[in-house]
Design an enzyme around this catalytic site. Structure first.
Site, PDB file in Angstrom:
ATOM      1  N   HIS A 169       0.811  -1.220   0.000  1.00  0.00           N
ATOM      2  CA  HIS A 169       0.000   0.000   0.000  1.00  0.00           C
ATOM      3  C   HIS A 169       0.846   1.274   0.000  1.00  0.00           C
ATOM      4  O   HIS A 169       0.333   2.364  -0.247  1.00  0.00           O
ATOM      5  CB  HIS A 169      -0.930  -0.010   1.217  1.00  0.00           C
ATOM      6  CG  HIS A 169      -2.266   0.610   0.966  1.00  0.00           C
ATOM      7  ND1 HIS A 169      -2.463   1.624   0.041  1.00  0.00           N
ATOM      8  CD2 HIS A 169      -3.493   0.379   1.525  1.00  0.00           C
ATOM      9  CE1 HIS A 169      -3.743   1.983   0.050  1.00  0.00           C
ATOM     10  NE2 HIS A 169      -4.382   1.243   0.925  1.00  0.00           N
ATOM     11  N   ASP A 390     -10.671  -8.755 -18.546  1.00  0.00           N
ATOM     12  CA  ASP A 390     -10.762  -9.996 -19.316  1.00  0.00           C
ATOM     13  C   ASP A 390      -9.347 -10.394 -19.730  1.00  0.00           C
ATOM     14  O   ASP A 390      -8.685  -9.690 -20.489  1.00  0.00           O
ATOM     15  CB  ASP A 390     -11.645  -9.767 -20.541  1.00  0.00           C
ATOM     16  CG  ASP A 390     -11.831 -11.013 -21.393  1.00  0.00           C
ATOM     17  OD1 ASP A 390     -11.126 -12.017 -21.163  1.00  0.00           O
ATOM     18  OD2 ASP A 390     -12.664 -10.976 -22.306  1.00  0.00           O
TER      19      ASP A 390
END
Length: 453
Positions: A169, A390
């Site tokens: 992070h 995808d």
């Protein structure tokens, strides 16, 4: 009980590594040194053998494509193949930067031979096994000095795959996380290693003129060993349809927004609806007890001029919306949404700059123990392109987050699979979640039917 089997663990590096770039960290990055990495992942159905040949891939072909395309993607995101470097300063503080040294990202291939996609997505509560679909569990961000800044785990189920991604992070926020994920899926689907989806990443960090880097950080043992007890927790995903959201927004604005020429947003209306239910359903709540809703505010478009498109790093800080249980229960969710709206609307360029400047003068590292008491925290955003990922065999069918930064009151926001819908992954005690399921105001107000995602 389902057992996961580790098939392989390897390191993926950029194949176009040239020189070791060094990236200094900003206050937005450094404030997150002692919390957990970002952990998000997607479920995919396996390609149907009867599909066209270009889609009907075997498991080994899919794993190989993911590895090759990840290496190609790291060519554009070299910091994710690097490591944090910590240096001690003469004043007893530390400074941190990312060394893009191409030590590599971790890639794990795991199988769950008796688990299906629906075994996860059709459960009322998120099964505990999901947290093991992510790598680097239990690792804090400051450990990026020796641990990978990016780790991927592909878990093969009976009829699908889960691609779980853990990113330190200190090097990325949610916007940057999904920027990377979107680029990876685009490169995997196209087979073009030079393709960058939407926008190239801007790796250099933004520092205003009044800030000298590297920034000195007083990282103490108190921060590193921030231990606290968590209650037993469960997670449930609540799905708000486009129609649900429109009704909640219209009600909130008819009561509190329009008369004051203020527009309560769809997300504010949804979060307020959840916030009220949590307070109603938490057992033993004192009416005068203060509760806060911590919101992560993005700075990219609030700064003037805006940060460059594709800015890769953190550009967020927390704001608090605070009220008492009595105030929340005496009003409806439109009032709660208005309280959120008021605080968010104050986050101008000047406020962002004030946060930045004050943090440099008095660095404050986020401590997990300080954010878990009587508070909800909302992270992520419905604007992120989750369902456009995808990899070459179809769109994802579900999204889940890992165990990182979970506590009683953590709300993770995702766009829903259907356009205009929102999923809220709520992490709460079992008692609170069960009571919310029986809360007629939450589940049935305005004839809104909140579904299980």
């Amino acid at each position: 009980m389902t057992k996961l089997r580790v098939v392989s663990v390897c390191v993926i590096r950029s194949q176009k590594f040239s020189s070791s770039k060094k990236i200094q960290l900003t206050p937005w990055d450094l404030q997150l040194l002692t919390v957990d990495p970002i952990q998000k992942g997607l479920f995919f159905r396996k390609p149907n053998p009867e599909q066209p040949k270009e889609l009907a891939k075997s498991s080994s072909e899919i794993i190989n494509r993911l590895k090759v395309s990840l290496s190609d993607t790291l060519n554009h995101f070299p910091l994710l193949a690097g490591r944090l470097i910590a240096s001690k300063n003469s004043d007893g503080t530390s400074s941190f930067f990312v060394d893009c040294n191409n030590e590599g990202a971790e890639f794990n291939y795991v199988t769950a031979p008796d688990l299906t996609v629906d075994d996860i997505l059709e459960q009322t509560y998120v099964p505990k096994i999901v947290k093991y679909f992510f790598p680097l569990n239990g690792v804090c961000n400051y450990e990026g000095v020796s641990k990978p800044l990016l780790a991927v785990q592909v878990t093969e189920l009976v009829d699908g795959f889960f691609i779980g991604c853990t990113i330190n992070h200190c090097v990325a926020d949610g916007t940057s996380f999904w920027h990377f994920f979107n680029c990876w899926s685009e490169i995997a689907r196209s087979g073009d290693s030079n393709l960058i989806v939407n926008k190239p990443p801007v790796l250099d960090r933004w520092f205003p003129e009044f800030v000298a880097s590297p920034i000195h950080v007083p990282l103490s043992n108190e921060h590193v060993h921030d231990e606290f007890d968590l209650p037993l927790l469960e997670e449930r995903v609540f799905h708000f349809s486009k129609e649900n959201i429109a009704q909640l927004k219209a009600k909130a604005n008819s009561e509190y927004g329009n008369d004051q020429k203020i527009c309560i947003s769809s997300l504010q209306a949804v979060l307020a609806h959840i916030w009220q239910s949590v307070i109603r359903c938490r057992c033993g709540t004192n009416a005068n007890e203060k509760f806060s809703f911590k919101l992560l505010i993005g700075a990219r478009t609030r700064l003037q001029p805006h940060l460059p498109e594709g800015y890769f790093g953190n550009a967020v800080h927390f704001v608090n919306v605070t009220t008492t249980a009595r105030e929340m229960l005496e009003h409806d969710s439109g009032w709660a949404a208005m309280q959120i709206n008021k605080v968010v609307s104050t986050q101008t360029h000047e406020e962002v700059m004030n946060f930045y400047q004050n943090w440099v003068k008095n660095p404050k590292i986020v401590k997990k123990s300080e954010v878990v008491a009587n508070s909800l925290i909302a992270s992520s955003s419905p604007r992120f392109d989750v369902y456009g990922n995808d990899f070459g065999w179809g769109r994802p069918v579900g999204v889940r987050s890992g165990a990182g930064n979970k506590h009683d009151g953590k709300m993770t926001i995702f766009c829903g699979a259907e356009e205009g819908s929102i999923d809220i992954e709520a992490c709460l005690t079992p008692e609170t979640l069960h009571a919310m399921g029986q809360d007629t105001k939450f589940m049935g107000d305005l004839s809104v039917k909140i579904e299980i995602a």
